[in-house]
Scaffold this motif. Structure first.
Motif, PDB file in Angstrom:
ATOM      1  N   LEU A  52       0.963  -1.308   0.043  1.00 59.69           N
ATOM      2  CA  LEU A  52       0.056   0.114  -0.005  1.00 59.69           C
ATOM      3  C   LEU A  52       0.993   1.311   0.040  1.00 59.69           C
ATOM      4  O   LEU A  52       0.450   2.135  -0.683  1.00 59.69           O
ATOM      5  CB  LEU A  52      -1.096   0.079   1.372  1.00 59.69           C
ATOM      6  CG  LEU A  52      -1.918  -1.252   1.030  1.00 59.69           C
ATOM      7  CD1 LEU A  52      -2.812  -1.446   2.487  1.00 59.69           C
ATOM      8  CD2 LEU A  52      -3.009  -0.934  -0.072  1.00 59.69           C
ATOM      9  N   ALA A  53       1.918   1.306   0.609  1.00 61.15           N
ATOM     10  CA  ALA A  53       3.014   2.358   0.634  1.00 61.15           C
ATOM     11  C   ALA A  53       3.398   2.550  -0.698  1.00 61.15           C
ATOM     12  O   ALA A  53       3.664   3.719  -1.452  1.00 61.15           O
ATOM     13  CB  ALA A  53       3.915   2.188   1.717  1.00 61.15           C
ATOM     14  N   ARG A  54       3.888   1.626  -1.318  1.00 64.62           N
ATOM     15  CA  ARG A  54       4.358   1.491  -2.683  1.00 64.62           C
ATOM     16  C   ARG A  54       3.410   2.087  -3.829  1.00 64.62           C
ATOM     17  O   ARG A  54       3.348   2.905  -4.654  1.00 64.62           O
ATOM     18  CB  ARG A  54       4.824  -0.006  -3.227  1.00 64.62           C
ATOM     19  CG  ARG A  54       5.156   0.045  -4.762  1.00 64.62           C
ATOM     20  CD  ARG A  54       6.504   0.226  -4.971  1.00 64.62           C
ATOM     21  NE  ARG A  54       7.705   0.179  -4.246  1.00 64.62           N
ATOM     22  CZ  ARG A  54       8.794   0.916  -3.872  1.00 64.62           C
ATOM     23  NH1 ARG A  54       8.589   1.867  -4.700  1.00 64.62           N
ATOM     24  NH2 ARG A  54       9.392   0.605  -3.114  1.00 64.62           N
ATOM     25  N   ASN A  55       2.091   1.710  -3.729  1.00 68.35           N
ATOM     26  CA  ASN A  55       0.979   2.186  -4.199  1.00 68.35           C
ATOM     27  C   ASN A  55       0.749   3.674  -4.039  1.00 68.35           C
ATOM     28  O   ASN A  55       0.490   4.421  -5.025  1.00 68.35           O
ATOM     29  CB  ASN A  55      -0.355   1.553  -4.068  1.00 68.35           C
ATOM     30  CG  ASN A  55      -0.330  -0.090  -4.788  1.00 68.35           C
ATOM     31  OD1 ASN A  55       0.548  -0.362  -5.431  1.00 68.35           O
ATOM     32  ND2 ASN A  55      -1.257  -0.518  -4.377  1.00 68.35           N
ATOM     33  N   THR A  56       1.087   4.095  -2.819  1.00 72.07           N
ATOM     34  CA  THR A  56       0.592   5.419  -2.535  1.00 72.07           C
ATOM     35  C   THR A  56       1.684   6.453  -3.237  1.00 72.07           C
ATOM     36  O   THR A  56       1.362   7.377  -3.744  1.00 72.07           O
ATOM     37  CB  THR A  56       0.751   5.848  -1.020  1.00 72.07           C
ATOM     38  OG1 THR A  56      -0.324   5.046  -0.340  1.00 72.07           O
ATOM     39  CG2 THR A  56       0.717   7.115  -0.448  1.00 72.07           C
ATOM     40  N   LEU A  57       2.974   5.792  -3.303  1.00 67.37           N
ATOM     41  CA  LEU A  57       4.132   6.621  -3.999  1.00 67.37           C
ATOM     42  C   LEU A  57       3.946   6.500  -5.455  1.00 67.37           C
ATOM     43  O   LEU A  57       3.941   7.713  -6.156  1.00 67.37           O
ATOM     44  CB  LEU A  57       5.530   5.983  -3.440  1.00 67.37           C
ATOM     45  CG  LEU A  57       6.561   6.518  -4.186  1.00 67.37           C
ATOM     46  CD1 LEU A  57       6.691   7.939  -3.860  1.00 67.37           C
ATOM     47  CD2 LEU A  57       7.804   5.525  -4.072  1.00 67.37           C
ATOM     48  N   VAL A  58       3.658   5.272  -6.263  1.00 70.39           N
ATOM     49  CA  VAL A  58       3.665   5.329  -7.440  1.00 70.39           C
ATOM     50  C   VAL A  58       2.503   5.776  -8.061  1.00 70.39           C
ATOM     51  O   VAL A  58       2.379   6.369  -8.988  1.00 70.39           O
ATOM     52  CB  VAL A  58       3.882   3.638  -7.942  1.00 70.39           C
ATOM     53  CG1 VAL A  58       3.916   3.415  -9.562  1.00 70.39           C
ATOM     54  CG2 VAL A  58       5.366   3.284  -7.406  1.00 70.39           C
TER      55      VAL A  58
END
Length: 139
Positions: A52-58
């Motif tokens: 979810l953190a990666r999705n938030t960033l990307v």
């Protein structure tokens, strides 16, 4: 941030870089240990949070996460809220379909992250971005 994490006092972390994604994982692990999640549940919540953190960033162009120790009558848990001001998720039903991925992450997608936690809520729109709240409870 120690094992003396207080119930109801959120800890915030910005998500603007790959290093921030690593910091989010570390924060989640520390809080999960503090609320005495099992090793398996620690791994599940850290994995979901990483995705979810990666999705938030990307996909959201960056954002923030807030981690709170929550408590009910029987147990403690970790509640994690991811927020971004990105374009939102155009087809939420598709994004929540098992096996759906746009690539680049751990390959779990939103449906995989949802399976790893006990509670999962998502709000998304083109006007306000995306807010995902997940909770993992101790057993």
């Amino acid at each position: 941030m120690t094992a003396g994490v207080d119930v109801g006092h959120p800890q915030a972390q910005s998500i603007q870089s790959d290093q921030d994604v690593v910091r989010v994982r570390q924060l989640i692990r520390t809080v999960a240990v503090a609320v005495k999640l099992s090793l398996v549940d620690q791994t599940k919540v850290v994995t979901a949070a990483s995705e979810l953190a990666r999705n938030t960033l990307v996909y959201g162009g960056g954002g923030s996460v807030e981690v709170t120790v929550v408590e009910n009558v029987r147990r403690k848990g970790v509640q994690i809220v991811f927020v971004d001001s990105g374009p939102g998720i155009p087809d939420l039903d598709l994004a929540l379909t098992d096996g759906y991925t746009t690539g680049g992450g751990l390959g779990l997608g939103l449906s995989g992250a949802r399976r790893l936690v006990d509670e999962f809520q998502i709000e998304t729109s083109a006007e306000s971005g995306t807010r995902i709240t997940v909770t993992k409870w101790s057993r």
